[in-house]
Design an enzyme around this catalytic site. Structure first.
Site, PDB file in Angstrom:
ATOM      1  N   GLU A 232      62.897  21.852  48.200  1.00 25.43           N
ATOM      2  CA  GLU A 232      63.481  20.896  49.137  1.00 25.43           C
ATOM      3  C   GLU A 232      63.644  19.526  48.473  1.00 25.43           C
ATOM      4  O   GLU A 232      62.738  19.040  47.792  1.00 25.43           O
ATOM      5  CB  GLU A 232      62.560  20.802  50.351  1.00 25.43           C
ATOM      6  CG  GLU A 232      62.977  19.837  51.429  1.00 25.43           C
ATOM      7  CD  GLU A 232      61.966  19.809  52.570  1.00 25.43           C
ATOM      8  OE1 GLU A 232      62.280  19.208  53.616  1.00 25.43           O
ATOM      9  OE2 GLU A 232      60.869  20.380  52.407  1.00 25.43           O
ATOM     10  N   LYS A 301      68.558  20.557  57.645  1.00 28.09           N
ATOM     11  CA  LYS A 301      67.263  20.985  58.167  1.00 28.09           C
ATOM     12  C   LYS A 301      67.256  20.848  59.685  1.00 28.09           C
ATOM     13  O   LYS A 301      67.692  19.837  60.232  1.00 28.09           O
ATOM     14  CB  LYS A 301      66.159  20.129  57.545  1.00 28.09           C
ATOM     15  CG  LYS A 301      64.734  20.601  57.804  1.00 28.09           C
ATOM     16  CD  LYS A 301      63.762  19.794  56.965  1.00 28.09           C
ATOM     17  CE  LYS A 301      62.332  20.275  57.110  1.00 28.09           C
ATOM     18  NZ  LYS A 301      61.417  19.531  56.205  1.00 28.09           N
ATOM     19  N   CYS A 357      62.015  24.452  54.750  1.00 19.53           N
ATOM     20  CA  CYS A 357      60.607  24.138  54.961  1.00 19.53           C
ATOM     21  C   CYS A 357      60.144  24.321  56.404  1.00 19.53           C
ATOM     22  O   CYS A 357      59.907  25.431  56.853  1.00 19.53           O
ATOM     23  CB  CYS A 357      60.322  22.730  54.473  1.00 19.53           C
ATOM     24  SG  CYS A 357      58.544  22.434  54.199  1.00 19.53           S
TER      25      CYS A 357
END
Length: 860
Positions: A232, A301, A357
Site C-alpha cells: 500500500e 480504498k 489493507c
C-alpha cells in the site's frame, strides 16, 4: 466531460484495442476516434478488437513485406527493438522503449493504426507513408497474410514462426527448456504465476521507491510472473502523515506512475502498485493496475482506519461509492472505482480484483463483491504495521477470504524502509488458494523480496461451479457481475516450460502438515470409529464379522472395530474374525492374520475355502477342476465370492453384521468382486478411505500407541506386506500376485482419483501436475515419517500409462459397482464415491471423452 464515444474508446484502448496502447507512454495519445470503438452495456464494458470490424491496411502489409525482405527475415521482436527509435544503440538503457511484437502484429494482421509519431518514424525509415494507414491492403495479400501471423492470444515472448529468441534489452528472462509442447506450459493448464513484492524503500523518497519497485518488477519478469502485488502507498510511503497533503509529494507520486508505466512496456507481469491520487479536490489511497506501458485502472480504498495508531481520514477520502468513474493520471483518463475486475483476453482464468489493507478487515470486504463479479484472484495492497500477533491475524483474514470467496488471495504488506517514528513493519507477503497457504515471505528481511506461487485458476473456477451457495450469494447481492466494469487486456506472458512454482502433494489424501498431522489422523480414524459405533447401536448387533486376510484393508477394519468396541464397553470377543485361506494364500499373510486376531483378543476361526471352491469349479466345469493351471477371472471370483458368502451366513448365525474391508481406491478402480464378493458387506467402514491413507493410518496407530506393543509389532509386519489379493498361486519363480503391477501404483491412482473427482480436472492437466509431483523423488516434501524405501518416482510415460488405465476403469466400467455399494462413512473432504454422497454418475457411460482428451494433450 467526455462523450460516451470517448469513454468507450478509452477503455478499449486500455484493453489493447488501439495500437497506441502498446507503444510507450512517451509518445502521447492520439485523439480518440469518433465511432466504432465499443458500446455501453449496464456500465462501461471493454470490447475486444474482434468487435471493431477493423480491416487490413496497406501500411501493415508493407511493414510485413519489409521485415521479410531482410536476410535473414526480421522477427517482430527484432523489428520493434531495432527501429522503434533513432538511437544508434537500441540496447542502451536510455534508449526509448521498443515496439512490442504484439503491436507490430496488430499493425500487420489486425488493422490497428499507429500513432502519428510512430507513423512519422516509419515514414522516415521508408517503410510506409502516413497515407498507407488509410488505404486497404490488397484483398488477396491480406487473405494470404493473416493466417500466417501470430494469433490474437500470442504472447510477446512466445516463439513465432520464423522468429528468433526474445532480445529485450536489460532483461534476462529465465530460459525455457526444450520441452516446447503446450503440455509443458503451465498456462495451458489454467495456472497463473503471482508474486508479492517487498521492494527496497525509503520514507517519502519517491524516486528511490520507484527504483525499488522497478527492480522487483524486473525480477518478477525474469521469474516469469504474471502478476505482482506491491504494498500500500509504496510509491510515496504509507507512514508520512501530513506529507500526503503536500502538492509536491502528490505531483511526484503521479509522475512516478508514468515512469513505472513506461518501464512496464518491456515487462511481462501486470503490476499493482499503491500511490495517493487526487480527484475533484480529494485525495484517495489507491491501487494502480499497470501493464504493458498502460495504466489499466485505479481502485480507491473503501475503508479508512481512524482508530488507535491510524489517522487515514485526516488525509484521504473513502472510495466506497466510487463506481463507473474515471480519474486523470498524468493527463490520461483511466477507469476509477471499486467496480473494476481485470481480465486477460488471452489467458482464461487470469481475472483479478483489488482491495486495500483495511478493506479486508471490514465485515463485508469489497473484494468479496469483486469475487462474485468474476475475479478468481484477489489482491490486497497493505501497509499494516506489525505488532505481536498481527501476522497471525493477517493469515487468518487471508485464509478466510480465499476460502469464503472461493478464490486466491495475494497479500503484500510494507516492510523495512517505512517510517519507524511510532510504528514498525515486517514486510509480510502471503499467497492463499481456497483456504490453503501456497507461499509466504520471510518477515523482517532487510533485503527486497519476491514471494512467488502458481495459482490454479481452473481449480478455483471448478470449485465455484460446484458450490451453488456462491452463486446464490451473488444473486442475493444483485449480481455484481452485471454492474462491475470488466477491464480486458492482452497479457504478455512467457509461454513454454516455465516450471511449476507450487507444492503439489504426492499424497493428497494423506495429512501433509507436520504440525497438524496427529490431529488429522486422529480425526480420520475417529470418523470411522464413531460411524461404526453408531451402526452397532442402531442394529443392536451381537457380533461384528470380519474376514481377516493379513492385508492392509482388513487389518485397518479390525483396528476400527476394536476401538469401537472399547469405547462402547463391549468385549473384543464381540468381533468374530475369520481367516479363509484359498489356493494362493501365503504362509506370511495367514500367519499375520492369526497374530492379529490373537493379539487383539477377538473371537478367531479359520475356514479353508479350497474344498468348497474346488466343488464349485467342478460343478461349473472349469478346467482347474481337471488339474489344468487356468487362473482366470472366474477362478479368482469363485474364491472371493465364497469368502463373502461365508461371512454373510456367519453374521446371520451369530446375530451380527459383516464389516466391509474394501477401500475407496478399490471402488474407484472397480477392483472388487461384484455382488456376493468383496464388493458387498453390511457396512463398509473403509469405503471413504483410500489405500494410501489406510497405510498411513496404520503407521499412526502404531506411533501413537493406540494398542499394545505386541499389536504394534504385528501391525508393522502387515504395513510392510506387498499388496496382493492372493487369488492366483505364485509362479515358478516364486513371485506372488501383485495388485499394483496389474492396476498401477496406488500412490498414482489415489493422486488421479483426488484431482479427477474432487476438482474435475482434465486428464491432460492431471498428467501435468502428476509429472511435476512424481518425476523426481528427491524434490518436494514427503509426508512426515514416510519410509525412504517407498519414495518412488515416475516419468511421464509411466504416468500416462497408468492414468489411461485409471480413466478406462473409473469412467468405463466401474460405476455399476459403485452404484450398489453398502453404507459407509465419508472420511476425507477430498471426496467419496457413494451414490448417495459426493459422486453420482450413470453406470453405462463410456470413457472415450477422457481418453481422447488425455491423448490430445500429451506430447508425442
Amino acid at each position: 466531460m467526455r462523450s460516451v464515444a470517448q469513454e468507450n474508446f478509452y477503455l478499449e484502448a486500455r484493453c489493447g484495442g488501439y495500437a497506441g496502447a502498446d507503444e510507450g507512454a512517451d509518445e502521447g495519445r492520439a485523439d480518440p476516434p469518433e465511432t466504432g470503438w465499443g458500446a455501453r452495456d449496464r456500465g462501461l464494458r471493454a470490447v475486444s478488437q474482434k468487435d471493431t470490424g477493423a480491416a487490413m491496411h496497406l501500411a501493415g502489409h508493407k511493414i510485413r513485406l519489409w521485415r521479410e525482405a531482410h536476410d535473414p527475415p526480421l522477427s517482430a521482436e527484432e523489428f520493434g527493438l531495432l527501429y522503434a527509435n533513432p538511437a544508434k544503440d537500441a540496447h542502451s538503457p536510455s534508449a526509448p522503449a521498443a515496439w512490442p511484437s504484439r503491436t507490430v502484429y496488430g499493425w500487420e494482421a489486425r488493422g490497428k493504426v499507429a500513432r502519428p509519431k510512430v507513423q512519422k518514424r516509419l515514414s522516415e525509415l521508408g517503410i510506409c507513408d502516413p497515407a498507407d494507414w488509410l488505404e486497404p491492403a490488397p484483398d488477396a495479400v491480406a487473405a494470404e497474410t493473416a493466417p500466417n501471423t501470430a494469433p490474437d492470444n500470442a504472447p510477446d515472448s512466445a516463439p513465432k514462426s520464423g522468429a528468433k529468441p526474445d532480445n529485450r534489452p536489460q532483461i534476462k528472462a529465465r530460459p525455457m527448456s526444450e520441452t516446447s509442447h503446450p503440455f509443458y506450459d503451465m498456462h495451458a493448464h489454467g495456472f497463473v504465476r503471482v508474486a508479492t513484492a517487498t521492494p527496497r524503500h525509503r520514507t517519502a523518497d519517491v524516486d528511490y521507491n520507484v527504483a525499488g519497485i522497478l527492480a522487483e518488477a524486473h525480477k518478477a519478469h525474469a521469474a516469469n510472473a504474471d502478476l505482482v502485488v506491491f504494498p500500500e502507498l509504496c510509491v510515496s510511503s504509507y507512514a508520512i502523515d501530513d506529507l500526503h497533503l503536500q502538492n509536491a509529494m502528490l505531483d511526484a507520486a503521479e509522475r512516478a506512475l508514468a515512469t513505472i508505466a513506461q518501464a512496464s512496456a518491456q515487462l511481462n507481469p501486470v503490476l499493482v502498485v499503491g500511490a495517493p491520487l487526487r480527484r475533484n479536490a480529494k485525495i484517495y489511497n489507491c491501487a494502480i493496475v499497470i501493464a504493458q506501458g498502460e495504466i489499466l485502472g485505479v481502485i480507491p480504498k473503501s475503508y479508512l482506519p481512524n482508530y488507535r495508531e491510524f489517522y487515514e481520514k485526516r488525509y484521504f477520502a473513502h472510495g466506497r461509492n466510487a463506481r463507473d468513474l474515471w480519474i486523470g493520471v498524468n493527463s490520461e483518463e483511466v477507469p476509477f472505482g471499486t467496480d473494476l475486475v481485470f481480465a486477460a483476453s488471452n489467458l482464461p482464468g487470469f481475472t483479478f480484483g483489488v482491495e486495500i489493507c483495511e478493506d479486508f478487515w471490514a465485515p463485508n470486504p469489497p473484494g468479496t463483491l469483486a469475487a462474485m463479479a468474476g475475479a478468481l484472484i484477489l489482491c490486497n495492497l497493505s501497509a499494516s504495521p506489525v505488532t505481536i500477533g498481527r501476522a497471525d491475524d493477517r493469515h487468518l483474514h487471508c485464509r478466510s477470504s480465499s476460502a469464503r470467496s472461493i478464490c486466491a488471495y495475494v497479500y503484500s504488506a510494507s516492510g523495512h524502509g517505512e517510517s519507524t517514528t511510532d510504528l514498525a513493519w515486517d514486510g509480510q507477503g502471503v499467497i492463499y488458494e481456497l483456504g490453503g497457504l501456497l507461499a509466504q515471505s520471510a518477515r523482517f528481511d532487510l533485503d527486497p523480496e519476491l514471494c512467488i506461487a502458481d495459482i490454479d485458476t481452473d481449480r478455483i473456477a471448478g470449485e465455484r461451479m460446484r458450490n451453488q451457495t456462491f452463486s446464490d450469494a451473488a444473486e442475493a447481492h444483485g449480481r455484481p457481475e452485471d454492474d462491475f466494469r470488466r477491464v480486458v487486456f492482452e497479457h504478455a506472458y512467457a509461454a513454454g516450460d516455465v516450471g511449476l512454482v507450487r507444492d503439489v502433494a504426492r499424497f493428497p489424501f494423506v495429512p501433509n502438515n507436520p504440525q497438524t498431522l496427529d490431529e488429522d489422523c486422529y480425526e480420520a480414524f475417529n470418523i470411522q470409529v464413531d460411524a461404526l459405533m453408531r451402526r452397532i447401536s442402531a442394529t443392536h448387533a451381537k457380533s461384528l464379522v470380519i474376514g481377516i486376510s493379513g492385508g492392509l484393508d482388513s487389518t485397518h477394519a479390525l483396528i476400527v472395530a476394536s476401538k469401537a468396541c472399547d469405547r462402547l464397553g463391549l468385549p473384543r470377543s464381540t468381533i468374530r474374525g475369520y481367516t479363509m485361506p484359498g489356493f494362493a494364500t501365503s504362509d506370511g499373510t495367514k500367519s499375520n492374520a492369526w497374530k492379529l486376531m490373537e493379539t487383539f483378543g477377538i473371537t478367531a476361526q479359520e475356514i479353508d475355502i479350497k474344498p468348497a471352491a474346488t466343488r464349485m469349479l467342478e460343478d461349473m466345469g472349469h478346467p482347474f477342476a481337471d488339474g489344468e493351471p487356468v487362473y482366470d477371472v472366474t477362478f479368482e471370483n469363485v474364491q472371493a465370492g465364497l469368502r463373502t458368502d461365508y461371512l454373510f451366513r456367519l453374521a446371520g448365525q451369530h446375530g451380527g453384521f459383516v464389516v466391509g474391508t474394501g477401500d475407496l481406491s478399490e471402488l474407484a478402480l472397480g477392483w472388487c468382486t461384484y455382488g456376493v464378493g468383496d464388493h458387498m458387506s453390511h457396512y463398509g467402514v473403509n469405503a471413504g478411505v483410500p489405500k494410501t491413507l489406510i497405510r498411513y493410518l496404520i503407521r499412526w496407530t502404531v506411533e501413537t500407541a493406540q494398542f499394545t506393543d505386541e499389536c504394534s509389532d504385528v501391525l508393522m509386519a502387515v504395513y510392510d506386506t506387498v499388496i496382493s489379493p492372493e487369488l492366483v498361486p505364485a509362479g515358478e519363480d516364486g513371485a506372488i500376485q501383485d495388485t499394483e503391477a496389474k492396476i498401477g501404483p496406488y500412490a498414482l491412482n489415489d493422486f488421479f482419483l483426488h484431482h479427477c473427482v474432487r476438482f474435475g480436472q482434465r486428464p491432460g492437466k492431471i498428467a501435468f501436475i502428476a509429472w511435476h509431483a512424481w518425476r523426481d523423488a528427491s524434490a518436494g516434501e514427503w509426508p512426515a515419517g514416510f519410509p525412504e524405501e517407498r519414495k518412488n518416482q515416475y516419468d511421464l510415460a509411466e504416468i500416462a500409462k497408468w492414468l489411461e488405465n485409471f480413466l478406462r476403469r473409473f469412467f468405463g466400467f466401474s460405476q455399476f459397482k459403485r452404484s450398489a455399494i453398502p453404507n459407509g462413512p465419508k472420511v476425507s473432504s477430498q471426496g467419496a464415491l457413494s451414490p448417495r454422497g459426493d459422486w453420482r454418475a450413470p453406470s453405462d457411460a463410456v470413457a472415450d471423452l477422457w481418453l481422447k482428451e488425455l491423448a490430445d494433450s500429451l506430447p508425442d
